[in-house]
Design an enzyme around this catalytic site. Structure first.
Site, mmCIF file in Angstrom:
data_model
loop_
_atom_site.group_PDB
_atom_site.id
_atom_site.type_symbol
_atom_site.label_atom_id
_atom_site.label_comp_id
_atom_site.label_asym_id
_atom_site.label_seq_id
_atom_site.Cartn_x
_atom_site.Cartn_y
_atom_site.Cartn_z
ATOM 1 N N ALA A 77 0.811 -1.225 0.000
ATOM 2 C CA ALA A 77 0.000 0.000 0.000
ATOM 3 C C ALA A 77 0.840 1.269 0.000
ATOM 4 O O ALA A 77 0.319 2.352 0.265
ATOM 5 C CB ALA A 77 -0.936 -0.002 1.208
ATOM 6 N N ALA A 78 2.116 1.163 -0.347
ATOM 7 C CA ALA A 78 2.998 2.341 -0.295
ATOM 8 C C ALA A 78 2.506 3.452 -1.214
ATOM 9 O O ALA A 78 2.370 4.613 -0.808
ATOM 10 C CB ALA A 78 4.422 1.938 -0.657
ATOM 11 N N GLY A 79 2.259 3.103 -2.474
ATOM 12 C CA GLY A 79 1.824 4.114 -3.424
ATOM 13 C C GLY A 79 0.457 4.676 -3.111
ATOM 14 O O GLY A 79 0.213 5.882 -3.279
ATOM 15 N N ASP A 80 -0.456 3.836 -2.651
ATOM 16 C CA ASP A 80 -1.799 4.301 -2.319
ATOM 17 C C ASP A 80 -1.781 5.237 -1.108
ATOM 18 O O ASP A 80 -2.504 6.242 -1.070
ATOM 19 C CB ASP A 80 -2.720 3.111 -2.037
ATOM 20 C CG ASP A 80 -2.896 2.224 -3.259
ATOM 21 O OD1 ASP A 80 -2.759 2.744 -4.379
ATOM 22 O OD2 ASP A 80 -3.161 1.024 -3.083
#
Length: 306
Positions: free
Chosen positions: A250-253
């Site tokens: 979920a880094a980009g989100d």
């Protein structure tokens, strides 16, 4: 005053398989464990926005199944307005199978279900949430035709649009005309523009590519190197925070949602907002799971003072 953010996007139930390493083609390996949690790029971005203080509404679709009810409850528990999430009687709720290795890297397989079956019918009655919205965010886990229609409505009401073109594939050219901010990672950017990201010159060339098609603001996430930004007022690189990643799902989100919670509507504080979003993302990757790992504003601000 809190930003008002609307997310149009995907809703998935994520099942993560924990492995020592990724399998080779044709190879069968054993998973050490598995876990399920709420997810989907849209849902994760909405949770990141609301946990960082934004008043957040969601536009999307789930199936009329247990997974759909589970996801609606998960979003409501996070304080997200779910009134514009349709229940699709003919398609199941989206799901994602995540393989996570011992180094914290992942690969993901997605069943679109109700997400991919979405039509512009989902936009009926959304004027009320767009009326006072600051930002509308969308991604590519739902049909681009729906995003285009929503972005047109948003621009008519003075709402700033943010496109996260992930997973990357060909873009409807008209969509870029209604996009204020585009935020790909470096591989997505290269796929969309045909320009390999190697240095500042290549990133500026990418910015020119998007600007010539109507997008004035480009953000390229560069993993451990940080985030490059190019706007009509200048460009720069915001370094990443150095941490030990255990799960990058979920880094980009988290980055997108946290960013939307901090940006001014004229984008004049983009560098400061990127620092906040980078810090939020750095906290996410230090925890297991997608949505469960997304930090609150208090945790991000505390980390920024360390």
């Amino acid at each position: 005053m809190s930003n008002k953010v609307v997310v149009l996007g995907s809703i998935n139930v994520d099942t993560t398989y924990h492995v020592e390493r990724f399998p080779q083609p044709g190879e069968t390996i054993s998973a050490k464990s598995k876990s399920s949690a709420p997810g989907g790029k849209g849902a994760n971005q909405a949770v990141a926005a609301v946990r960082s203080g934004a008043k957040t509404s969601f536009i999307g679709a789930v199936g009329s199944d247990n997974e759909g009810q589970y996801m609606l409850e998960a979003l409501k528990e996070n304080g997200i307005d779910t009134h514009h999430i349709m229940v699709d009687k003919y398609h199941g709720t989206g799901t994602a199978a995540v393989t996570l290795d011992a180094e914290g890297q992942n690969d993901i397989m997605i069943y679109g279900g109700a997400n991919q079956a979405m039509t512009t019918d989902v936009l009926d009655g959304i004027d009320d949430v767009l009326d006072d919205a600051d930002f509308l965010i969308s991604q590519f886990e739902t049909p681009q035709a729906v995003t285009l229609a929503a972005f047109k409505m948003a621009k008519e009401q003075g709402v700033t649009t943010i496109l996260n073109p992930a997973p990357a594939h060909d873009i409807i050219p008209e969509l870029l005309k209604y996009t204020d901010v585009i935020a790909p990672n470096e591989s997505e950017c290269a796929l969309l523009t045909g320009i390999e990201i190697a240095d500042e010159d290549s990133m500026l060339a990418s910015a020119e590519y998007f600007q010539s098609r109507g997008v004035k603001h480009l953000l390229i996430t560069l993993g451990s190197k940080g985030v490059f930004y190019a706007t009509p007022n200048g460009h720069g690189l915001v370094p990443a925070f150095k941490v030990k990643a255990v799960d990058t799902t979920a880094a980009g989100d988290t980055f997108i949602g946290a960013l939307s919670s901090q940006l001014k509507d004229d984008l004049s504080n983009v560098a400061d907002a990127l620092v906040y979003a980078q810090r939020a993302s750095s906290l996410t990757v230090q925890q297991m799971g997608a949505m469960p790992s997304i930090p609150t504003a208090d945790k991000v601000r505390a980390a920024l003072t360390e």
